[in-house]
Enzyme design. Structure first.
Site, PDB file in Angstrom:
ATOM      1  N   GLU A 112       0.849  -1.206   0.000  1.00 38.67           N
ATOM      2  CA  GLU A 112       0.000   0.000   0.000  1.00 38.67           C
ATOM      3  C   GLU A 112       0.877   1.245   0.000  1.00 38.67           C
ATOM      4  OE1 GLU A 112      -3.171   1.066   0.103  1.00 38.67           O
ATOM      5  OE2 GLU A 112      -4.413  -0.243   1.341  1.00 38.67           O
ATOM      6  N   ASP A 113       0.385   2.320  -0.581  1.00 40.61           N
ATOM      7  CA  ASP A 113       1.071   3.601  -0.455  1.00 40.61           C
ATOM      8  C   ASP A 113       0.828   4.202   0.919  1.00 40.61           C
ATOM      9  OD1 ASP A 113      -1.617   3.954  -0.995  1.00 40.61           O
ATOM     10  OD2 ASP A 113      -1.355   5.616  -2.387  1.00 40.61           O
ATOM     11  N   ASP A 116      -4.946   4.679   5.598  1.00 49.47           N
ATOM     12  CA  ASP A 116      -5.639   5.796   6.249  1.00 49.47           C
ATOM     13  C   ASP A 116      -6.742   5.203   7.133  1.00 49.47           C
ATOM     14  OD1 ASP A 116      -7.543   7.966   6.559  1.00 49.47           O
ATOM     15  OD2 ASP A 116      -6.605   9.024   4.938  1.00 49.47           O
ATOM     16  N   LYS A 144      -1.467   6.225   8.851  1.00 48.93           N
ATOM     17  CA  LYS A 144      -2.054   7.290   9.686  1.00 48.93           C
ATOM     18  C   LYS A 144      -2.770   6.628  10.867  1.00 48.93           C
ATOM     19  CE  LYS A 144      -3.041  10.488   5.829  1.00 48.93           C
ATOM     20  NZ  LYS A 144      -4.110  11.125   5.024  1.00 48.93           N
ATOM     21  N   PHE A 165      -3.009  15.437   4.908  1.00 51.40           N
ATOM     22  CA  PHE A 165      -3.058  14.988   3.520  1.00 51.40           C
ATOM     23  C   PHE A 165      -1.703  15.234   2.870  1.00 51.40           C
ATOM     24  CE2 PHE A 165      -3.964  15.208  -1.003  1.00 51.40           C
ATOM     25  CZ  PHE A 165      -4.685  14.031  -1.165  1.00 51.40           C
TER      26      PHE A 165
HETATM   27  P1  IMP Z   1      -8.112   4.084   3.191  1.00 53.21           P
HETATM   28  O1  IMP Z   1      -8.933   3.076   2.433  1.00 53.21           O
HETATM   29  O2  IMP Z   1      -8.978   5.087   3.915  1.00 53.21           O
HETATM   30  O3  IMP Z   1      -7.090   3.460   4.120  1.00 53.21           O
HETATM   31  O4  IMP Z   1      -7.351   4.962   2.133  1.00 53.21           O
HETATM   32  C1  IMP Z   1      -6.289   4.465   1.423  1.00 53.21           C
HETATM   33  C2  IMP Z   1      -6.150   5.159   0.101  1.00 53.21           C
HETATM   34  O5  IMP Z   1      -6.577   6.524   0.174  1.00 53.21           O
HETATM   35  C3  IMP Z   1      -4.696   5.221  -0.286  1.00 53.21           C
HETATM   36  O6  IMP Z   1      -4.322   4.081  -1.016  1.00 53.21           O
HETATM   37  C4  IMP Z   1      -4.620   6.501  -1.092  1.00 53.21           C
HETATM   38  O7  IMP Z   1      -4.954   6.253  -2.439  1.00 53.21           O
HETATM   39  C5  IMP Z   1      -5.674   7.391  -0.478  1.00 53.21           C
HETATM   40  N1  IMP Z   1      -5.103   8.314   0.529  1.00 53.21           N
HETATM   41  C6  IMP Z   1      -5.251   8.275   1.863  1.00 53.21           C
HETATM   42  N2  IMP Z   1      -4.589   9.283   2.458  1.00 53.21           N
HETATM   43  C7  IMP Z   1      -4.015   9.982   1.460  1.00 53.21           C
HETATM   44  C8  IMP Z   1      -3.155  11.138   1.437  1.00 53.21           C
HETATM   45  O8  IMP Z   1      -2.794  11.750   2.461  1.00 53.21           O
HETATM   46  N3  IMP Z   1      -2.749  11.541   0.211  1.00 53.21           N
HETATM   47  C9  IMP Z   1      -3.099  10.920  -0.955  1.00 53.21           C
HETATM   48  N4  IMP Z   1      -3.891   9.845  -0.966  1.00 53.21           N
HETATM   49  C10 IMP Z   1      -4.339   9.359   0.226  1.00 53.21           C
END
Ligand code: IMP
Length: 187
Positions: A112-113, A116, A144, A165
């Site tokens: 994963e990048d 969140d 995060k 962000f």
């Molecule tokens: P989650 O499903 O809420 O954990 O979100 C994960 C995805 O949201 C990541 O793979 C990113 O594509 C995007 N994302 C979450 N936070 C950021 C951020 O700070 N910058 C850019 N993309 C984000």
């Protein structure tokens, strides 16, 4: 065609669309942590012939750097999932390109990048469990902890960050910023 007026760098601030971002994590600092994570993965998974599943788009640079540092046999594949619009999670994960590999009885490492809320990770994790993967590990560039709402362990974390962000090193803001070599945070 990209309008370069919306992608302008003034001193160290970067403007993407309507927002400004300031330098946050340097490429050198990222490189050091990616090397450490690669060493940990090598120590833990060498001999298990893992399948790395790279979550596009945001993970493409992290994954490319990480897998070059792995000195053991492994396979790499890609899925594309999206849960973000602008700078906030929609809470809904759309599977865009699905998994075609057989994961049954395999050691899987999700790349994963950024984790969140964890919705993306949970969706992929559930799918892999359903397809009878033997062992599922997760490696992420950024985590995060204050935003994380799930219980799935995130095994390999390059860096924890607050609920800010960020863009750069693969991460974008509405399509812009992923080619920046450093990571920037909303100014
Ligand atoms: P989650 O499903 O809420 O954990 O979100 C994960 C995805 O949201 C990541 O793979 C990113 O594509 C995007 N994302 C979450 N936070 C950021 C951020 O700070 N910058 C850019 N993309 C984000």
């Amino acid at each position: 065609m990209v309008n370069f007026a919306i992608f302008a760098t003034y001193m160290s601030l970067v403007t993407l669309h309507d927002k400004q971002f300031k330098p946050y994590i340097t490429a050198d600092a990222i490189h050091t942590r990616v090397e450490q994570i690669a060493a940990n993965l090598s120590a833990d998974l060498k001999g298990s012939f893992p399948l790395f599943i790279v979550v596009l788009n945001g993970s493409f640079i992290f994954a490319a750097d990480l897998v070059k540092m792995l000195k053991f046999p492994c396979e790499i594949t890609f899925v594309k999932l999206a849960s973000y619009e602008g700078t906030g999670s929609t809470g809904k994960v759309n599977e865009i390109i699905g998994l075609t590999e057989n994961v049954e009885n395999r050691t899987i490492v999700i790349i994963e990048d950024i984790v969140d809320t964890g919705s993306t990770l949970e969706k992929l994790h559930d799918l892999l469990k359903h397809k009878n993967a033997k062992q599922i590990k997760t490696a992420t560039l950024l985590f995060k902890p204050l935003a994380y709402k799930k219980t799935i362990p995130v095994d390999y974390i390059c860096m924890e960050i607050p609920n800010d962000f960020v863009v750069g090193y693969g991460l974008d803001y509405d399509g812009l910023g992923s080619n920046l070599k450093d990571i920037y945070v909303l100014a």
